[in-house]
Design a protein around this motif. Sequence first.
Motif: not given
Length: 326
Positions: A298-304
């Motif tokens: 979730d965190r990585n998707l939102r960062a991308v």
Amino acid sequence: MDEEMDWGYASGAVAVLETFLVAPAALAELAGNADSVDAILSRALRSPVYEGIQGSEIKDPNSAADAVEAAVVGYIRAFVSCCPSPAVAEPFLLEHDMRDLANRLKAEHSGVERNRVELARVPEDGIEDWLADRPRLKAVARELDEAGEQVPPDRIDRLLDGAFIAMLPELTEPLGSALIDRWARQNQEHRALLAVLRARRAGVEPDEIRLALLRDVPTGDELAGLAEADDSELGRMLAGHVPPDAIEEFDPQAGGTAIQALEDRLDAELAATLEPARYVPFGPERVLSYMWRLFQEDRNLRAVLGGLAGEIGPDLTRAALRGVHG
């Protein structure tokens, strides 16, 4: 044995859900190549977790990031209903509550306009009952009531951050798992260390760090020394708290970039601690391990998606991802 088998349904569901997780390396590749929301979400939307998101209908990266976070939180809230103990999700779900509580307390005691965190579970009415079940947060609220209406908002953040860090092992204690207890204590120490480094970088006085941020943290006395150490001493003082090679790589002069890199390395340690959980056939270990990786996704998707929204270069976006560099 019966207690372990109670986790059978949840563990079986997780065994399937794990197959849909997107590897951090794949998201790092998207950070450099994806030029649209569709290109990013197409990798994630195969999972039942994101079933309610219609990727082709969302063009704005920020809206997509909000939808991703809401989908994950909503799914896990529903998922815990089939778990013997909701404590398995508390380290992850409580973070949204903490943000909302911070905004509420800042509005009451700092005169800051309140922004409601929609994903939080903090009730608008009857918050006293909600706090009664969370004595560390109740103690912070009582302290602020006694202080009045002129509390600096960053102090409220520090008090609540310290309370949340102190709570971490307590949140998972009902699960009765030695492995999860070890992960929670390690998570606690890592978060406390990073919070001290960030407060130090922000120029917060050492006494304030000790009294507001670290006062209820078991390793607080050890970590308090980091708040007032010279840059030349930090490496030596970090020994015993972080991997030796991470100390060699940590450059205090690099500021936030160094702290971000250290956080990634410490996250890798937490992931390694949880690795045996993936081989537990029935138990809270398997379920919590999945949730840890899902919230990382979730965190990585939102960062991308944030990198796409802000037109941030791929190198900076990749540096913000977790589970890629450790």
